[in-house]
Scaffold this active site. Structure first.
Site, PDB file in Angstrom:
ATOM      1  N   LYS A  24       0.865  -1.179   0.000  1.00 55.27           N
ATOM      2  CA  LYS A  24       0.000   0.000   0.000  1.00 55.27           C
ATOM      3  C   LYS A  24       0.900   1.226   0.000  1.00 55.27           C
ATOM      4  CE  LYS A  24      -1.952   2.319   3.348  1.00 55.27           C
ATOM      5  NZ  LYS A  24      -1.894   3.714   2.850  1.00 55.27           N
TER       6      LYS A  24
ATOM      7  N   GLY B 259       6.004   4.573   9.654  1.00 55.73           N
ATOM      8  CA  GLY B 259       5.147   5.749   9.789  1.00 55.73           C
ATOM      9  C   GLY B 259       5.082   6.210  11.224  1.00 55.73           C
ATOM     10  N   SER B 260       4.038   6.915  11.541  1.00 51.97           N
ATOM     11  CA  SER B 260       3.919   7.520  12.865  1.00 51.97           C
ATOM     12  C   SER B 260       3.639   6.473  13.938  1.00 51.97           C
ATOM     13  CB  SER B 260       2.804   8.558  12.870  1.00 51.97           C
ATOM     14  OG  SER B 260       1.538   7.933  12.820  1.00 51.97           O
TER      15      SER B 260
ATOM     16  N   GLY C 193       1.017   3.320  14.019  1.00 49.97           N
ATOM     17  CA  GLY C 193       1.550   2.008  14.375  1.00 49.97           C
ATOM     18  C   GLY C 193       0.759   1.349  15.487  1.00 49.97           C
TER      19      GLY C 193
ATOM     20  N   GLU D  58       8.542   0.375  12.104  1.00 49.39           N
ATOM     21  CA  GLU D  58       9.496   1.456  12.377  1.00 49.39           C
ATOM     22  C   GLU D  58       8.676   2.733  12.462  1.00 49.39           C
ATOM     23  OE1 GLU D  58      13.750   2.094  11.045  1.00 49.39           O
ATOM     24  OE2 GLU D  58      12.693   3.718  10.033  1.00 49.39           O
TER      25      GLU D  58
ATOM     26  N   CYS E 247      12.361  10.407  10.049  1.00 48.49           N
ATOM     27  CA  CYS E 247      12.212  10.013  11.448  1.00 48.49           C
ATOM     28  C   CYS E 247      13.526  10.011  12.219  1.00 48.49           C
ATOM     29  CB  CYS E 247      11.537   8.647  11.543  1.00 48.49           C
ATOM     30  SG  CYS E 247      12.298   7.374  10.522  1.00 48.49           S
TER      31      CYS E 247
ATOM     32  N   GLU F  14       6.995  14.301  17.903  1.00 52.23           N
ATOM     33  CA  GLU F  14       7.708  14.376  16.626  1.00 52.23           C
ATOM     34  C   GLU F  14       7.084  15.504  15.802  1.00 52.23           C
ATOM     35  OE1 GLU F  14       9.347  11.194  13.385  1.00 52.23           O
ATOM     36  OE2 GLU F  14       7.256  10.993  14.008  1.00 52.23           O
TER      37      GLU F  14
END
Length: 483
Positions: free
Chosen positions: A175, A229-230, A234, A251, A285, A384
């Site tokens: 995706k 991703g964030s 997650g 991650e 990140c 973040e």
């Protein structure tokens, strides 16, 4: 830069499949339309999963390491053939600098070849537990993998999951991010050109929302999810995958501290940290987002960093004079601008960034921000920010430096600047992060594992350990009898 690119469709079972009504893909640096893409759906996601499962169960892919190696080498060759076109497209659709785009592609090619080599060295072990009694520990592909790719490095962050998944013998449904569909489609055309890759081993379904992602997370036929991703997303994936007990490779977010001691080489530290905090306009990140500085050198360090940030030329990625590109879109430009105002309220602005006027006004540009803050509980320190906005914090001694470095829930990356090797060793051990760089920041390569502690994720990508999340260990026991 404006150009016309082929429409990005869904790729299922070796065929390009139409989806919903086409959407435009826009250049974030000038607002021009680059091309169009067709979102998928839950039904297409289920179709892709079915084809991936069929390929896993009915082809020899999972038990053919030489074929897997050949396919990955072919993919690397295809990527190399289109590297110039792909670099231009990354600049146009993602907004990053041309040198950053070229670095991303060359790193992806290297990683693909690295896992092509590892595909032929997936080893188990054998032991004799008693005379004539043998235990064989075989390493086997985990099954069908869903790879959910972010927009900030759409080639690298695909390949670092796709490479080990294919090397392990898994089949895949991808995706891609809705912000970078044209980049992904060009990579999928490279996949389509790999003669050694059976149809259905790699599939891809576009999305402009959450329908496809939710279908993949909930599917009984997906065995592994690899997501970058964030942390917030997650956690939702982890909760959604719980009913089917999927294996997760996550991650997630980062808030990388850079600890600068009084004996650091300031020229080196400022050079490294300027690049590390502003690469990809801070939209990565592992970017250095917190400068933790020993109090005796804070004034000198801050003055140098401010001057370095002020000298950075923000502009279109295709312009060789640009030193920092645009954000991914205007929504993120507005979000970061609001954070800059918050930094002025909660801390002290050393350098206030903002959206430039003139020729850059149409793009999603924002100049760097540097601010000082004492309260580690502030959301500006804890969250973040994902943009070119960096905090300066001070410490008195090693104990306080480590405490502040570990003060957030993240633990993806960090760096330490000191000329004292013993101190560097002590601090790198004490910081709870998956990667700690010494006197540099942001060095990433195929051979070296990356991953997070705490809210920064589960598992490791890159390196030999990158295979682990895509492999199962099977114990086969034989009583052959003593002679």
């Amino acid at each position: 830069m404006t150009a016309t690119y082929p429409e990005a469709r869904n790729y299922i079972g070796g065929e390009w499949i139409a989806g919903a009504a086409s959407s435009d893909s826009v250049n974030p640096a000038d607002g021009s339309v680059l091309g169009s893409w067709q979102p998928g759906s839950k039904a297409l996601a289920e179709q892709a999963v079915a084809r991936a499962k069929q390929a896993f169960e009915t082809t020899g892919w999972s038990s053919s390491p030489r074929q897997r190696a050949a396919a990955l080498y072919e993919l690397a060759d295809r990527l190399e053939e289109v590297k110039d076109e792909l670099a231009d497209l990354i600049v146009a659709e993602n907004g990053k600098l041309k040198r950053e785009a070229v670095g991303e592609i060359m790193g992806s090619i290297s990683e693909t070849r690295y896992y092509a080599g590892l595909a032929r060295t997936v080893l188990g072990r054998t032991l004799e537990t008693a005379p004539g009694n043998f235990s064989m520990m075989n390493r086997e592909a985990a099954g069908v993998t869903a790879i959910i790719v972010p927009w900030n490095a759409p080639v690298t962050l695909l390949v670092r999951s796709l490479g080990p998944a294919l090397a392990a013998g898994c089949t895949v449904v991808i995706k891609p991010a809705p912000q970078t569909p044209l980049i992904h489609a060009l990579v999928m055309r490279c996949v389509d050109g790999c003669a050694s890759l059976p149809k259905g081993v790699v599939n891809s379904v576009n999305e402009n929302g959450i329908e496809v992602g939710e279908a993949l997370v909930a599917s009984e036929d997906i065995d592994v999810i690899s997501f970058t991703g964030s942390s917030a997303t997650g956690k939702r994936i982890m909760a959604g995958a719980a009913p089917t007990l999927k294996r997760l490779s996550l991650e997630l977010g980062g808030k990388a501290p850079a600890v600068v001691f009084e004996d650091a080489d300031l020229d080196q530290a400022v050079r490294e940290l300027t690049a590390a905090s502003l690469m990809m306009a801070g939209q990565i990140c592992v970017a250095a987002t917190r400068f933790l500085v020993a109090k005796p050198i804070e004034a000198a360090f801050t003055a140098r960093v401010k001057a370095a940030f002020e000298a950075v030329r923000t502009g279109p990625g295709a312009d060789p004079a640009s030193q920092m590109g645009s954000l991914i879109d205007h929504a993120n430009q507005k979000r970061v601008a609001q954070l800059v105002e918050q930094a002025g309220d909660e801390g002290q602005l050393i350098l206030k960034g903002g959206a430039p006027n003139g020729p850059l006004a149409k793009g999603a540009f924002i100049t760097p921000t540097l601010f000082s803050i004492d309260d580690v509980r502030s959301p500006l320190v804890q969250e973040e920010l994902f943009g070119p906005i960096v905090s300066v914090e001070t410490f008195e001694d090693e104990q306080e430096a480590v405490a502040k470095a570990n003060a957030t829930r993240y633990g993806l990356a960090a760096s330490v600047f000191t000329q004292n090797l013993n101190r560097a060793t002590r601090i790198s051990r004490a910081i709870r992060a998956g990667t700690v760089w010494l006197n540099c920041h942001g060095r990433l390569f195929a051979e070296g594992e990356t991953g997070g502690y705490r809210h920064s994720g589960l598992g490791r990508l890159h390196g030999v350990e990158g295979l682990n999340d895509f492999l199962e260990t099977k114990h086969v026991y034989l009583e052959a009898g003593a002679v």
